[in-house]
Design an enzyme around this catalytic site. Structure first.
Site, PDB file in Angstrom:
ATOM      1  N   GLY A 144      -7.933   2.380  12.473  1.00 39.68           N
ATOM      2  CA  GLY A 144      -7.372   1.959  11.188  1.00 39.68           C
ATOM      3  C   GLY A 144      -6.136   2.695  10.726  1.00 39.68           C
ATOM      4  O   GLY A 144      -5.307   2.137  10.016  1.00 39.68           O
ATOM      5  N   GLU A 166      -6.603   9.747   7.701  1.00 35.31           N
ATOM      6  CA  GLU A 166      -7.604   8.660   7.697  1.00 35.31           C
ATOM      7  C   GLU A 166      -7.087   7.516   6.817  1.00 35.31           C
ATOM      8  O   GLU A 166      -6.424   7.753   5.804  1.00 35.31           O
ATOM      9  CB  GLU A 166      -8.936   9.219   7.173  1.00 35.31           C
ATOM     10  CG  GLU A 166     -10.070   8.225   7.033  1.00 35.31           C
ATOM     11  CD  GLU A 166     -10.569   7.633   8.343  1.00 35.31           C
ATOM     12  OE1 GLU A 166      -9.757   7.007   9.058  1.00 35.31           O
ATOM     13  OE2 GLU A 166     -11.773   7.761   8.632  1.00 35.31           O
ATOM     14  N   ASP A 167      -7.385   6.289   7.216  1.00 35.68           N
ATOM     15  CA  ASP A 167      -6.915   5.137   6.445  1.00 35.68           C
ATOM     16  C   ASP A 167      -7.649   4.977   5.125  1.00 35.68           C
ATOM     17  O   ASP A 167      -7.043   4.781   4.088  1.00 35.68           O
ATOM     18  CB  ASP A 167      -7.024   3.843   7.282  1.00 35.68           C
ATOM     19  CG  ASP A 167      -8.419   3.657   7.873  1.00 35.68           C
ATOM     20  OD1 ASP A 167      -9.259   4.574   7.775  1.00 35.68           O
ATOM     21  OD2 ASP A 167      -8.676   2.579   8.444  1.00 35.68           O
ATOM     22  N   ASP A 224     -14.617   5.424   2.128  1.00 29.04           N
ATOM     23  CA  ASP A 224     -15.469   4.504   1.377  1.00 29.04           C
ATOM     24  C   ASP A 224     -16.684   5.297   0.872  1.00 29.04           C
ATOM     25  O   ASP A 224     -16.621   5.922  -0.175  1.00 29.04           O
ATOM     26  CB  ASP A 224     -15.841   3.376   2.343  1.00 29.04           C
ATOM     27  CG  ASP A 224     -16.628   2.265   1.701  1.00 29.04           C
ATOM     28  OD1 ASP A 224     -16.505   2.069   0.496  1.00 29.04           O
ATOM     29  OD2 ASP A 224     -17.387   1.574   2.412  1.00 29.04           O
ATOM     30  N   LYS A 258     -12.107   4.863  -2.264  1.00 30.21           N
ATOM     31  CA  LYS A 258     -12.904   4.076  -3.219  1.00 30.21           C
ATOM     32  C   LYS A 258     -13.880   5.017  -3.908  1.00 30.21           C
ATOM     33  O   LYS A 258     -15.006   5.201  -3.435  1.00 30.21           O
ATOM     34  CB  LYS A 258     -13.694   3.003  -2.470  1.00 30.21           C
ATOM     35  CG  LYS A 258     -12.862   1.950  -1.781  1.00 30.21           C
ATOM     36  CD  LYS A 258     -13.801   0.974  -1.074  1.00 30.21           C
ATOM     37  CE  LYS A 258     -13.057  -0.093  -0.344  1.00 30.21           C
ATOM     38  NZ  LYS A 258     -13.952  -0.875   0.537  1.00 30.21           N
ATOM     39  N   PHE A 314     -13.339  -4.899  -0.668  1.00 32.98           N
ATOM     40  CA  PHE A 314     -12.939  -4.834   0.735  1.00 32.98           C
ATOM     41  C   PHE A 314     -11.455  -5.163   0.895  1.00 32.98           C
ATOM     42  O   PHE A 314     -10.960  -6.148   0.362  1.00 32.98           O
ATOM     43  CB  PHE A 314     -13.783  -5.810   1.557  1.00 32.98           C
ATOM     44  CG  PHE A 314     -13.602  -5.622   3.025  1.00 32.98           C
ATOM     45  CD1 PHE A 314     -14.229  -4.587   3.696  1.00 32.98           C
ATOM     46  CD2 PHE A 314     -12.768  -6.472   3.744  1.00 32.98           C
ATOM     47  CE1 PHE A 314     -14.038  -4.397   5.051  1.00 32.98           C
ATOM     48  CE2 PHE A 314     -12.572  -6.293   5.105  1.00 32.98           C
ATOM     49  CZ  PHE A 314     -13.209  -5.248   5.760  1.00 32.98           C
ATOM     50  N   VAL A 315     -10.740  -4.324   1.618  1.00 29.52           N
ATOM     51  CA  VAL A 315      -9.299  -4.541   1.814  1.00 29.52           C
ATOM     52  C   VAL A 315      -8.955  -4.678   3.306  1.00 29.52           C
ATOM     53  O   VAL A 315      -9.664  -4.145   4.163  1.00 29.52           O
ATOM     54  CB  VAL A 315      -8.452  -3.391   1.200  1.00 29.52           C
ATOM     55  CG1 VAL A 315      -8.528  -3.400  -0.314  1.00 29.52           C
ATOM     56  CG2 VAL A 315      -8.883  -2.022   1.735  1.00 29.52           C
ATOM     57  N   ARG A 369      -5.128  -6.480  11.061  1.00 27.03           N
ATOM     58  CA  ARG A 369      -4.471  -5.160  11.109  1.00 27.03           C
ATOM     59  C   ARG A 369      -2.954  -5.280  11.086  1.00 27.03           C
ATOM     60  O   ARG A 369      -2.256  -4.365  10.665  1.00 27.03           O
ATOM     61  CB  ARG A 369      -4.855  -4.412  12.391  1.00 27.03           C
ATOM     62  CG  ARG A 369      -6.305  -4.007  12.494  1.00 27.03           C
ATOM     63  CD  ARG A 369      -6.473  -3.006  13.637  1.00 27.03           C
ATOM     64  NE  ARG A 369      -7.854  -2.893  14.087  1.00 27.03           N
ATOM     65  CZ  ARG A 369      -8.761  -2.110  13.510  1.00 27.03           C
ATOM     66  NH1 ARG A 369      -8.449  -1.395  12.466  1.00 27.03           N
ATOM     67  NH2 ARG A 369      -9.986  -2.050  13.982  1.00 27.03           N
TER      68      ARG A 369
HETATM   69  P1  5GP Z   1     -17.114   5.684   5.134  1.00 35.30           P
HETATM   70  O1  5GP Z   1     -17.744   6.493   6.228  1.00 35.30           O
HETATM   71  O2  5GP Z   1     -16.225   6.492   4.219  1.00 35.30           O
HETATM   72  O3  5GP Z   1     -18.142   4.878   4.367  1.00 35.30           O
HETATM   73  O4  5GP Z   1     -16.274   4.549   5.830  1.00 35.30           O
HETATM   74  C1  5GP Z   1     -15.067   4.757   6.386  1.00 35.30           C
HETATM   75  C2  5GP Z   1     -14.719   3.615   7.317  1.00 35.30           C
HETATM   76  O5  5GP Z   1     -15.244   2.363   6.888  1.00 35.30           O
HETATM   77  C3  5GP Z   1     -13.226   3.439   7.322  1.00 35.30           C
HETATM   78  O6  5GP Z   1     -12.613   4.295   8.276  1.00 35.30           O
HETATM   79  C4  5GP Z   1     -13.078   1.972   7.647  1.00 35.30           C
HETATM   80  O7  5GP Z   1     -13.121   1.790   9.034  1.00 35.30           O
HETATM   81  C5  5GP Z   1     -14.308   1.320   7.047  1.00 35.30           C
HETATM   82  N1  5GP Z   1     -14.006   0.723   5.728  1.00 35.30           N
HETATM   83  C6  5GP Z   1     -14.495   1.110   4.529  1.00 35.30           C
HETATM   84  N2  5GP Z   1     -14.017   0.346   3.534  1.00 35.30           N
HETATM   85  C7  5GP Z   1     -13.201  -0.568   4.110  1.00 35.30           C
HETATM   86  C8  5GP Z   1     -12.383  -1.655   3.586  1.00 35.30           C
HETATM   87  O8  5GP Z   1     -12.310  -1.960   2.390  1.00 35.30           O
HETATM   88  N3  5GP Z   1     -11.658  -2.339   4.514  1.00 35.30           N
HETATM   89  C9  5GP Z   1     -11.682  -2.063   5.839  1.00 35.30           C
HETATM   90  N4  5GP Z   1     -10.933  -2.823   6.632  1.00 35.30           N
HETATM   91  N5  5GP Z   1     -12.433  -1.058   6.369  1.00 35.30           N
HETATM   92  C10 5GP Z   1     -13.180  -0.316   5.507  1.00 35.30           C
END
Ligand code: 5GP
Length: 179
Positions: free
Chosen positions: A48, A102-103, A106, A134, A155-156, A168
């Site tokens: 990402g 990191e992109d 969440d 978020k 969700f984005v 992407r």
């Molecule tokens: P976390 O471990 O913080 O819950 O999740 C991180 C990963 O979930 C991110 O690196 C990404 O791959 C995915 N992710 C979480 N929210 C989104 C979103 O809104 N859009 C997309 N495309 N990926 C997300």
């Protein structure tokens, strides 16, 4: 910007190129100031973050290195639960000033599991640069040193972020349209 369809879902414009660019510009200026003379090592987490990492790194004007890793999660034992490992980390981070790119954060689960592993290798410092966060989705708090944008829990896609592998290549960021 206009609405786009990715696979079966419709997304509405959210962050355009100018806003993304100004966010990156602001972050890069802070990093250039904070890390002058420290020769930081950026570690970008694929897939990402590839677009964000490229645009950010172009604005880093101090001496710096970058490498790219992938995180794989697999089921560990009952006691370890889900385990995350880094694939492709071929740099020695001992005594280095490390900045993780990191992109999106969440729930924070991925990074909260991965960062302690890196700390084991005793970097001189370890900080996070994240394009999107978020806050309402947080389950595992992580300390984000440099943040592009705080966004609602929606969700984005686009700018490197995917929906089921697609989207992407959109140069700007869109969010799921809820009808
Ligand atoms: P976390 O471990 O913080 O819950 O999740 C991180 C990963 O979930 C991110 O690196 C990404 O791959 C995915 N992710 C979480 N929210 C989104 C979103 O809104 N859009 C997309 N495309 N990926 C997300």
């Amino acid at each position: 910007m206009v609405k786009v369809q990715v696979l079966d879902k419709v997304f509405e414009p959210y962050l355009d190129a100018a806003r993304i660019e100004s966010g990156i510009h602001r972050i890069a200026a802070e990093i250039n100031r904070d890390y002058a003379g420290k020769k930081p090592l950026f570690i970008a987490i694929l897939n990402g973050s590839f677009m964000f990492a490229a645009d950010l790194f172009k604005e880093i004007s101090i001496d710096a290195e970058i490498c790219f890793i992938k995180l794989a999660s697999y089921k560990g034992t009952k006691s370890t639960g889900q385990v995350i490992t880094a694939i492709g980390l071929d740099m020695d981070i001992h005594n280095r000033h490390v900045i993780i790119i990191e992109d999106i954060v969440d729930t924070g689960k991925t990074l909260s599991q991965f960062l302690p592993q890196l700390k084991h290798q005793q970097p001189a410092s370890l900080e996070l640069v994240v394009l999107l966060h978020k806050p309402d989705a947080t389950e595992f708090p992580v300390d984000i040193r440099y943040l592009g944008f705080s966004i609602p829990n929606k969700f984005v896609v686009g700018y490197g972020l995917d929906y089921d592998g697609f989207g992407r290549n959109l140069p700007e960021i869109y969010r799921l349209l809820e009808e």
